[in-house]
Design a protein around this motif. Structure first.
Motif, PDB file in Angstrom:
ATOM      1  N   HIS A  25       3.687 -10.246  16.227  1.00  0.00           N
ATOM      2  CA  HIS A  25       4.647 -10.362  15.137  1.00  0.00           C
ATOM      3  C   HIS A  25       3.938 -10.322  13.781  1.00  0.00           C
ATOM      4  O   HIS A  25       4.562  -9.997  12.768  1.00  0.00           O
ATOM      5  CB  HIS A  25       5.428 -11.671  15.268  1.00  0.00           C
ATOM      6  N   LEU A  26       2.664 -10.657  13.777  1.00  0.00           N
ATOM      7  CA  LEU A  26       1.850 -10.625  12.568  1.00  0.00           C
ATOM      8  C   LEU A  26       0.432 -10.242  12.961  1.00  0.00           C
ATOM      9  O   LEU A  26      -0.121 -10.794  13.908  1.00  0.00           O
ATOM     10  CB  LEU A  26       1.856 -11.998  11.882  1.00  0.00           C
ATOM     11  N   ILE A  27      -0.126  -9.276  12.236  1.00  0.00           N
ATOM     12  CA  ILE A  27      -1.525  -8.877  12.437  1.00  0.00           C
ATOM     13  C   ILE A  27      -2.262  -9.047  11.115  1.00  0.00           C
ATOM     14  O   ILE A  27      -1.804  -8.577  10.071  1.00  0.00           O
ATOM     15  CB  ILE A  27      -1.647  -7.420  12.912  1.00  0.00           C
ATOM     16  N   LEU A  28      -3.393  -9.731  11.158  1.00  0.00           N
ATOM     17  CA  LEU A  28      -4.276  -9.837  10.004  1.00  0.00           C
ATOM     18  C   LEU A  28      -5.572  -9.114  10.329  1.00  0.00           C
ATOM     19  O   LEU A  28      -6.208  -9.387  11.356  1.00  0.00           O
ATOM     20  CB  LEU A  28      -4.576 -11.297   9.656  1.00  0.00           C
ATOM     21  N   CYS A  29      -5.935  -8.178   9.461  1.00  0.00           N
ATOM     22  CA  CYS A  29      -7.224  -7.490   9.582  1.00  0.00           C
ATOM     23  C   CYS A  29      -7.720  -7.309   8.156  1.00  0.00           C
ATOM     24  O   CYS A  29      -7.471  -6.305   7.507  1.00  0.00           O
ATOM     25  CB  CYS A  29      -7.050  -6.144  10.280  1.00  0.00           C
ATOM     26  N   ARG A  30      -8.424  -8.314   7.678  1.00  0.00           N
ATOM     27  CA  ARG A  30      -8.763  -8.386   6.266  1.00  0.00           C
ATOM     28  C   ARG A  30     -10.228  -8.071   6.025  1.00  0.00           C
ATOM     29  O   ARG A  30     -11.116  -8.654   6.630  1.00  0.00           O
ATOM     30  CB  ARG A  30      -8.415  -9.780   5.716  1.00  0.00           C
ATOM     31  N   ASN A  31     -10.457  -7.083   5.143  1.00  0.00           N
ATOM     32  CA  ASN A  31     -11.815  -6.697   4.749  1.00  0.00           C
ATOM     33  C   ASN A  31     -12.613  -6.156   5.927  1.00  0.00           C
ATOM     34  O   ASN A  31     -13.804  -6.448   6.074  1.00  0.00           O
ATOM     35  CB  ASN A  31     -12.528  -7.880   4.085  1.00  0.00           C
ATOM     36  N   VAL A  32     -11.954  -5.384   6.761  1.00  0.00           N
ATOM     37  CA  VAL A  32     -12.606  -4.683   7.866  1.00  0.00           C
ATOM     38  C   VAL A  32     -12.492  -3.173   7.666  1.00  0.00           C
ATOM     39  O   VAL A  32     -13.468  -2.437   7.792  1.00  0.00           O
ATOM     40  CB  VAL A  32     -11.988  -5.078   9.223  1.00  0.00           C
ATOM     41  N   LEU A  33     -11.304  -2.707   7.319  1.00  0.00           N
ATOM     42  CA  LEU A  33     -11.065  -1.273   7.191  1.00  0.00           C
ATOM     43  C   LEU A  33     -11.910  -0.625   6.100  1.00  0.00           C
ATOM     44  O   LEU A  33     -12.173   0.577   6.153  1.00  0.00           O
ATOM     45  CB  LEU A  33      -9.586  -0.999   6.910  1.00  0.00           C
TER      46      LEU A  33
END
Length: 292
Positions: free
Chosen positions: A221-229
């Motif tokens: 329902h929520l995905i966090l992918c911070r400062n990876v891409l």
């Protein structure tokens, strides 16, 4: 008589030599250990490899490649060096406040809430999320899947032990993120370390997952992918975004780092801005998709 070619006649400039060394390292790591960094941004990867080579007392990236091939025990160090698992609790507090005030009330409509923290590093943001979910009364019906490609990073994340020198900054971040208690309520201190309360782990699953090669494993329902891409090439960013899209329920949310944007890729077109300033996007509901 044909002229003889000597080594002095073969000239390779420094950038080309760097590119050759980089390619050879990536091939060696993939064939020897199965980790594919071929789609990581070359400039960032080269910078990390040089730092890693220096740390491991290798004069060149080629020397580092040789050690990776013949010293498998170095793999954890290499992966940790390449993935740069650094973060802090409630990093970018305004983002966590936005999640708390704008996203959590919408997630509250679900009987069970699945959250995927991709590239969780040493777990600081995982515990930050758990604290805010707890304070919002949502944690007992939430499950957080915290993934990373580094087994060593996951081990540290699972332990939840950090240097006490960061505690004051993290406490300020917590308050700015809308925390309703004191960060000290969630940890204990001693021997210049702080340890997060293990009750925060009760709905967290730490697992290996590589965004470059692995697939969907949960409905989130929520995905966090911070400062990876920001460390990925455009094709790998598109792969990751497609993976996130395929993992989200309709109406689900994606939160990226503040230095990241949805690139103009096919997968990015499936998301709509929700709170652009916080880099939070939403996958339209079925009704919204049909209307579009």
């Amino acid at each position: 008589m044909a002229a003889r070619l000597t080594m002095n006649d073969i000239k390779v400039d420094a950038p080309e030599l760097d590119s050759i060394e980089l390619d050879l390292f990536v091939q060696a790591l993939q064939k020897r250990h199965g980790y594919d960094f071929s789609e990581y941004a070359p400039a960032s990867l080269k910078r990390r490899l040089r730092l890693l080579a220096d740390q491991l007392h290798c004069k060149t990236i080629t020397g580092l490649t040789e050690r990776v091939l013949h010293e498998p025990q170095l793999l954890p160090n290499v992966l940790e060096g390449l993935t740069v698992p650094t973060s802090e609790m409630f990093r970018d507090p305004a983002v966590f406040r936005t999640l708390r005030e704008k996203v959590f009330p919408l997630l509250a409509s679900y009987p069970l809430i699945n959250i995927w923290q991709a590239g969780c590093a040493h777990g600081q943001e995982v515990y930050s999320l758990a604290i805010l979910l707890e304070e919002a009364g949502l944690y007992d019906r939430s499950q957080i899947f915290a993934t990373d490609l580094s087994d060593r990073a996951l081990q540290r994340a699972s332990e939840g032990i950090y240097s006490v020198k960061d505690a004051q900054q993290w406490s300020r971040n917590y308050q700015a993120a809308g925390g309703t208690h004191s960060l000290a309520d969630y940890c204990s201190a001693g021997y210049k370390l702080i340890k997060l309360n293990q009750r925060l782990r009760r709905h967290v699953t730490f697992a290996l997952h590589n965004l470059a090669i692995d697939g969907v494993f949960c409905e989130a329902h929520l995905i966090l992918c911070r400062n990876v891409l920001i460390y990925f090439s455009d094709p790998l960013q598109d792969r990751a975004l497609a993976l996130f899209r395929d993992s989200l329920v309709r109406g689900g949310f994606l939160c990226l780092g503040l230095r990241e944007n949805l690139n103009p890729s096919h997968a990015a077109q499936d998301f709509s801005p929700f709170i652009e300033s916080a880099r939070i996007y939403r996958l339209p509901t079925q009704a919204e998709g049909a209307h579009a």
